[in-house]
Design an enzyme around this catalytic site. Structure first.
Site, short mmCIF file in Angstrom:
data_model
loop_
_atom_site.label_atom_id
_atom_site.label_comp_id
_atom_site.label_asym_id
_atom_site.label_seq_id
_atom_site.Cartn_x
_atom_site.Cartn_y
_atom_site.Cartn_z
CB SER A 91 -0.76 0.13 1.19
OG SER A 91 -1.39 1.23 1.36
CE1 TYR A 107 -3.97 -2.02 4.88
CE2 TYR A 107 -3.28 0.11 4.53
CZ TYR A 107 -3.76 -1.00 4.13
OH TYR A 107 -4.07 -1.38 2.60
P1 NAD Z 1 -11.17 -6.48 -0.63
O1 NAD Z 1 -11.78 -6.32 0.64
O2 NAD Z 1 -12.05 -5.98 -1.69
O3 NAD Z 1 -10.80 -8.05 -0.97
C1 NAD Z 1 -10.16 -8.77 0.00
C2 NAD Z 1 -10.19 -10.17 -0.30
O4 NAD Z 1 -9.39 -10.84 0.82
C3 NAD Z 1 -11.42 -10.75 -0.49
O5 NAD Z 1 -11.33 -11.85 -1.58
C4 NAD Z 1 -11.70 -11.47 0.81
O6 NAD Z 1 -12.41 -12.71 0.98
C5 NAD Z 1 -10.02 -12.16 1.11
N1 NAD Z 1 -10.13 -12.07 2.59
C6 NAD Z 1 -10.33 -11.13 3.57
N2 NAD Z 1 -9.91 -11.88 4.78
C7 NAD Z 1 -9.21 -12.85 4.38
C8 NAD Z 1 -8.43 -13.96 5.09
N3 NAD Z 1 -8.68 -14.09 6.56
N4 NAD Z 1 -8.16 -15.03 4.57
C9 NAD Z 1 -8.11 -15.21 3.31
N5 NAD Z 1 -8.61 -14.15 2.53
C10 NAD Z 1 -9.13 -13.11 3.10
O7 NAD Z 1 -9.67 -5.84 -0.71
P2 NAD Z 1 -8.87 -5.06 -1.58
O8 NAD Z 1 -9.30 -3.76 -1.23
O9 NAD Z 1 -8.90 -5.33 -3.04
O10 NAD Z 1 -7.40 -5.14 -0.85
C11 NAD Z 1 -6.43 -6.15 -1.66
C12 NAD Z 1 -4.98 -5.84 -0.97
O11 NAD Z 1 -4.72 -4.60 -1.43
C13 NAD Z 1 -5.10 -5.73 0.73
O12 NAD Z 1 -3.80 -6.09 0.86
C14 NAD Z 1 -5.02 -4.14 0.90
O13 NAD Z 1 -4.66 -3.74 1.99
C15 NAD Z 1 -4.54 -3.83 -0.40
N6 NAD Z 1 -4.76 -2.38 -0.52
C16 NAD Z 1 -6.00 -2.05 -0.98
C17 NAD Z 1 -6.37 -0.56 -1.30
C18 NAD Z 1 -7.74 0.05 -1.63
O14 NAD Z 1 -7.92 1.17 -1.76
N7 NAD Z 1 -8.67 -0.96 -1.85
C19 NAD Z 1 -5.35 0.37 -1.27
C20 NAD Z 1 -4.06 -0.24 -1.45
C21 NAD Z 1 -3.74 -1.33 -0.67
#
Ligand code: NAD
Length: 271
Positions: free
Chosen positions: A153, A166
């Site tokens: 991130s 985080y």
């Molecule tokens: P999301 O919430 O849309 O999807 C999360 C996924 O992880 C889902 O498939 C969920 O089922 C799975 N998941 C959740 N808990 C779990 C567990 N305990 N075991 C296995 N799977 C699990 O998430 P996202 O927003 O696409 O984020 C994905 C990654 O990107 C994360 O690491 C997040 O920190 C990072 N990220 C997201 C953003 C954003 O703005 N969305 C920005 C920067 C980084």
């Protein structure tokens, strides 16, 4: 030419097997799609209704003419995280690409951050990647090819308020990516981190909808305001844009990108 009309075997990652954690939604699902489009066999992981996950596997497989399956594991649990790569190896006999994407966050000041929630954030954001990488690396070394991509991130590069676990866990994930890149630097295995800014996943649209209702503004304006709060571009990043970088890091062209922490953040960290 649509992906389905590409003959199997002609795509750059045909024959490769990819495991993407947390890939039943969001950035993980977009990454799985991008890798399937390149010809990879896909092992999805993530939470959700079994019927919905089965439908997702069928849809991805049909769209890209590749095998797609789901391996269940709650990656907050060390034993389940440690068992995920062996399960992929048992199914396919190899694992070429590992995308550590599953993540979570806790919002609130550190004084009131529940210690058990701190452990949970670290378990999913950092420890799970440790377990999958250590299980995946021996086979990658042996077969002489591998790609590890950790979805960190911007909070792996800079600080932020009300999200201490985080920020700390994502900085640690960037550190882990560098350490693994150094341990594998003389091999055909690479390890990198991607550092997205605000991405238009489900939660972004939910927050924009709430803001639009609260302020009586259009949803597009609410989305622009949220994105502009942190990103000079004023535009949210799409999951597909992050996924395209995942696919690029898995290409031959990226063979010497090692230990990088690559922002996709509308210039957030350029200031
Ligand atoms: P999301 O919430 O849309 O999807 C999360 C996924 O992880 C889902 O498939 C969920 O089922 C799975 N998941 C959740 N808990 C779990 C567990 N305990 N075991 C296995 N799977 C699990 O998430 P996202 O927003 O696409 O984020 C994905 C990654 O990107 C994360 O690491 C997040 O920190 C990072 N990220 C997201 C953003 C954003 O703005 N969305 C920005 C920067 C980084």
């Amino acid at each position: 030419m649509s992906a389905t009309s590409v003959p199997p075997g002609s795509r750059p990652l045909s024959g490769r097997v990819a495991l993407v954690t947390g890939s039943t939604d969001g950035i993980g699902l977009a990454s799985a799609r991008a890798l399937a489009e390149q010809g990879c066999t896909i092992v999805l992981n993530g939470l959700g209704e079994p019927a919905a996950i089965a439908a997702l596997c069928d849809e991805l497989a049909a769209a890209h003419a590749v095998p797609v399956g789901h391996a269940a594991a709650d990656l907050r649990q060390a034993d389940q995280a440690a068992a995920l790569v062996p399960e992929a190896l048992r199914r396919h006999g190899r694992l070429d690409i590992l995308v550590n994407n599953a993540g979570t966050q806790h919002v609130g000041p550190i004084e009131t951050h529940p210690p058990e929630r701190w452990r949970e954030v670290f378990a999913l954001n950092l420890d799970a990647a440790f377990h999958t990488i250590r299980a995946a690396l021996p086979g990658m070394r042996e077969r002489g090819w591998g790609r590890i991509v950790n979805i960190a991130s911007v909070y792996g590069l800079v600080g932020g308020v009300q999200r201490s676990s985080y920020v700390a866990s994502k900085h640690a994930l960037v550190g882990l990516s560098k350490a693994v890149a150094l341990e594998t630097a003389a091999t055909p295995v690479t390890c990198n981190a991607i550092c997205p800014g605000d991405v238009s996943t489900r939660i972004f649209y939910r927050n924009a909808k709430l803001l639009a209702e609260r302020e009586g503004i259009a949803r597009e304006e609410a989305q622009r305001r949220i994105a502009s709060a942190s990103m000079p571009s004023g535009r949210v990043v799409s999951p597909a844009q992050v996924a395209a970088l995942v696919a690029y890091l898995c290409s031959e062209a990226a063979a010497e990108i090692r230990g990088a922490a690559l922002p996709v953040d509308g210039a957030w960290t350029a200031r």
